[in-house]
Scaffold this active site. Structure first.
Site: not given
Ligand code: GCU
Length: 410
Positions: A246, A387
């Protein structure tokens, strides 16, 4: 102009606007890039564009760095691991900051061993229930196991599903991690905490428009970790992979793009500002990420809010900066916010650079089905589920590293 209330992400492929990506193999002055030597020059041009317009320029090494072994055990994890905890102290003028590095190496291994390094979200102590892991001292976001923004014993092992340490060790690899908050706490405080102030000029109180945001600071921190890894004789300096999930996947890509000491680079669900093409505007967009996380990128990046077509780069160019080193990008099927297709397309679009440099690039032209990894010098998979970074993802990364580093399982 978007506003917080009215904005909705686009998750409809038919509404993705048509776009033209900046050319990878053409210099800014229009000359074509036709060989590896010319690519080195083009690479420098592209790096500068990412520094100036996206992540921001970071300083070099601090004036002084020291490495202190805080703790070491040859009998960690029931005898399966050598554990080391190293404090990296960085001094610049009168200012000082420290990063605590946690390392596990396979006890049965023949040193030096190849290693995966990445940042963690919730503190070193969250990656494994091991009671010997030193609790982080830095600021931590409120959540389970956190009291008054400080880590507590209750946080131990809370993120263990993301760090299958015994599996990694059993495959003959070491693993090293640092807490992101040691380098820069993840909130917008005008860059008063973290490592930024170490490098302010006397008249400066925040980074200039083209200077480092938090992602660039985290990537800089990983490079300082590499400064230590390079002098640890138990670690194979030629076989160090950098990875992240992420926002820390965006960080791993930027660290790996800049620093060729990272021999293999892995992005897990990195999405917008990571592996996903910005021009697709699918899921999270440049405006949205700058709105939600104003501290992640440099100030100049905000000029591209809702103006993705004006960006002098797109994220396939970030992947290309890693060439010819192996790169692996992973998406998750339910993680539409990160635009799995846009992540795949970045890899595909960077493939010509990998081929120009004599590698086999990406072995497929189309996005593979869910849970069917593809691996050449470039790798990609889209995992079923949400995710996250899971054991499945790690198994793919271990297979990919085996493939490139011909490791023998121990
Ligand atoms: C949020 C953000 C993302 C990122 C994520 C994370 O969802 O919008 O861009 O990758 O956090 O780091 O968990």
């Amino acid at each position: 102009m978007n506003t917080h209330a009215s904005w909705r992400p686009n998750y409809d492929e038919s509404l993705v606007p048509s776009y033209t990506l900046p050319e990878l193999l053409v210099f800014a002055d229009g000359r074509p890039v036709t060989d590896a030597a010319a690519w080195r020059e083009r690479r420098a041009e592209i790096l500068k564009l990412f520094e100036t317009h996206v992540y921001g320029k970071a300083p070099g090494k601090p004036e002084h760095m020291s490495f202190d072994l805080l703790e070491r055990s040859e009998q960690a994890l029931d005898g399966k691991a050598v554990r080391k905890q190293v404090r990296i102290t960085m001094k610049q003028g009168a200012a000082e900051a420290a990063i605590d590095l946690l390392i596990y190496l396979p006890a049965a291994g023949q040193f030096p061993v190849p290693l995966f390094v990445g940042m963690n979200f919730r503190g070193n102590h969250a990656v494994h229930p091991d009671p010997a892991i030193i609790l982080p001292r830095s600021w931590m976001a409120a959540g389970e196991g956190v009291v008054n923004n400080r880590a507590t014993e209750r946080g131990r092992g809370l993120a263990a599903s993301r760090w299958p340490i015994e599996l990694i060790l059993s495959r003959g690899y070491g693993v090293a991690t640092v807490y992101r908050g040691d380098v820069d706490p993840d909130f917008d405080d005008g860059f008063q905490n973290g490592v930024h102030p170490l490098f302010y000029a006397p008249d400066q109180s925040r980074p200039r428009a083209d200077e480092w945001g938090t992602i660039a600071a985290w990537a800089w921190g990983l490079r300082r970790v590499m400064d230590y890894l390079e002098v640890d004789e138990q670690i194979d300096h030629e076989r160090i992979a950098v990875l992240g999930h992420s926002r820390l996947g965006k960080t791993a890509l930027w660290a790996g793009a800049q620093d060729e000491r990272f021999a293999l680079v892995i992005s897990n669900c990195s999405g917008c500002g990571g592996a996903a093409l910005s021009r697709r505007r699918f899921g999270e967009t440049v405006w949205r990420i700058n709105y939600s996380f104003p501290h992640w990128f440099c100030t100049n990046f905000k000029q591209y809010n809702d103006k993705e077509d004006l960006l002098p780069v797109d994220q396939h160019m970030l992947i290309a900066l890693i060439a010819p080193r192996p790169v692996y990008v992973a998406s998750a099927a339910e993680d539409l916010c990160a635009d799995p297709k846009g992540e795949f397309l970045s890899v595909k679009e960077a493939d010509p650079v990998y081929r120009l440099l004599g590698t086999d690039g990406l072995p497929v032209a189309d996005m593979p089905p869910v849970d069917r990894p593809v691996m050449g010098t470039m790798g990609y998979h889209i995992r079923s589920g949400r995710h996250d970074i899971t054991e499945y993802d790690w198994r793919c990364y271990l297979d990919f590293a085996d493939r490139h580093w011909s490791c023998v399982r121990r």
